[in-house]
Design a protein around this motif. Structure first.
Motif, mmCIF file in Angstrom:
data_model
loop_
_atom_site.group_PDB
_atom_site.id
_atom_site.type_symbol
_atom_site.label_atom_id
_atom_site.label_comp_id
_atom_site.label_asym_id
_atom_site.label_seq_id
_atom_site.Cartn_x
_atom_site.Cartn_y
_atom_site.Cartn_z
ATOM 1 N N SER A 14 0.830 -1.207 0.000
ATOM 2 C CA SER A 14 0.000 0.000 0.000
ATOM 3 C C SER A 14 0.862 1.254 0.000
ATOM 4 N N THR A 15 1.944 1.217 0.703
ATOM 5 C CA THR A 15 2.862 2.375 0.731
ATOM 6 C C THR A 15 3.429 2.634 -0.660
ATOM 7 N N SER B 265 2.020 1.726 -3.410
ATOM 8 C CA SER B 265 0.902 2.193 -4.260
ATOM 9 C C SER B 265 0.634 3.677 -4.027
ATOM 10 N N ARG B 266 0.677 4.118 -2.789
ATOM 11 C CA ARG B 266 0.431 5.545 -2.494
ATOM 12 C C ARG B 266 1.521 6.424 -3.121
ATOM 13 N N LYS B 267 2.733 5.938 -3.079
ATOM 14 C CA LYS B 267 3.817 6.700 -3.713
ATOM 15 C C LYS B 267 3.580 6.803 -5.230
ATOM 16 N N LEU C 178 0.636 6.557 -6.712
ATOM 17 C CA LEU C 178 -0.505 7.454 -6.910
ATOM 18 C C LEU C 178 -0.076 8.926 -6.796
ATOM 19 N N ALA C 179 0.785 9.171 -5.852
ATOM 20 C CA ALA C 179 1.263 10.554 -5.668
ATOM 21 C C ALA C 179 2.024 11.017 -6.894
ATOM 22 N N THR D 226 -0.498 11.459 -9.749
ATOM 23 C CA THR D 226 -1.286 12.672 -9.508
ATOM 24 C C THR D 226 -0.457 13.919 -9.826
ATOM 25 N N TYR E 33 -6.540 4.807 -8.385
ATOM 26 C CA TYR E 33 -7.084 5.108 -7.053
ATOM 27 C C TYR E 33 -8.095 4.032 -6.629
ATOM 28 N N GLU F 90 -6.306 1.050 -5.528
ATOM 29 C CA GLU F 90 -5.710 1.251 -4.200
ATOM 30 C C GLU F 90 -6.769 1.164 -3.125
ATOM 31 N N LEU G 265 -6.847 -1.362 -0.120
ATOM 32 C CA LEU G 265 -6.968 -0.915 1.274
ATOM 33 C C LEU G 265 -8.142 -1.593 1.965
#
Length: 260
Positions: free
Chosen positions: A56-57, A59-61, A63-64, A67, A89, A92, A96
């Motif tokens: 998840s970490t 994936s967030r990176k 996504l960031a 974006t 998103y 993700e 989550l």
């Protein structure tokens, strides 16, 4: 006081029975729960949760970064890229949700396994107290065994003394019997010796008596001889005296008759 003490003992016994029953139930539960296996399963789930968290970490990176890149695009390009960003998103969010569901299920599983579990602290305290009592009891048992061994040694010593006393009594009885036998033997020897000495003395007296009788006979014979000899001499003396006196008498008679 004795009745009250007995009542207290009964109460303590009942309390120990209840406590022992509860402790047995707790032991059965924790044995069935199998903490080692549950711990291994929890470790496995924790590792899976950690992996999902790491994923998840990342994936967030990602996504960031998407974006950020989306913001730098032109409006026409943004419309083309927005769909892929939304899908990222959404993916993700789904991950989550799965992660949350997995964690919730793991937590619920743990809860279900432990919700009815008896508090181990109470039983651990009881076990510790019992261990202390057991240790105290072991000390008392050691002391009792020591005293018992000492009593056994003393009893063994008393038995040995009793055997010694019995042996001494038997030896004393044997000594008394031997002394009695010696007394009887000495008495018999004394009687035999007295009888022997009496016989010897009687024989000696008889011999002396016979010798005395013999000497007495010889003396009597000698006395009779002497008496006879004396009688003979006396008779002869009288005869001589008469013969001597008769002439004198005649002479004196003649003179008497011839005088004027």
């Amino acid at each position: 006081e004795s009745k009250g003490s007995q009542t207290n003992i009964q109460r303590e016994s009942m309390a120990d029975d209840v406590e022992g029953k509860s402790l047995n139930e707790a032991a059965r539960f924790w044995k069935s729960f199998n903490l080692r296996r549950q711990s291994n399963e929890i470790d496995s789930q924790i590792l899976k949760i950690y992996d999902k968290e790491q994923h998840s970490t990342e994936s967030r990176k990602k996504l960031a970064r998407i974006t950020k890149e989306l913001g730098s695009l032109k409006p026409a390009d943004k419309l083309k890229a927005i769909k892929s960003v939304i899908r990222a998103y959404q993916k993700e969010i789904d991950q989550l949700t799965q992660r949350a569901t997995f964690s919730e299920n793991a937590l619920i599983a743990i809860y279900k396994g432990l919700c009815d579990a008896p508090d181990p602290a109470k039983y651990l305290e009881t076990a510790i107290g019992n261990a202390k009592k057991l240790k105290k009891f072991e000390k008392e048992m050691t002391s009792i065994q020591s005293k018992l061994q000492r009593y056994e040694d003393e009893f063994k010593g008393l038995k040995n003394q009793e055997v010694t006393v019995q042996t001494l009594k038997e030896q004393n009885q044997q000594f008394l019997r031997k002394m009695e036998e010696l007394k009887e033997s000495a008495k018999a020897r004394e009687q035999n010796l007295v009888a022997k000495e009496s016989k010897e003395l009687k024989t000696k007296l008889d011999q002396q008596f016979m010798s005395g009788n013999k000497e007495l006979g010889l003396i009597q014979i000698s006395l009779r001889r002497t008496h006879a000899h004396t009688h003979t001499h006396t008779h002869t003396y009288h005869d001589c005296e008469l013969r001597t006196l008769n002439p004198l008498s005649m002479i004196l008679g003649a003179r008497i008759h011839g005088s004027p």
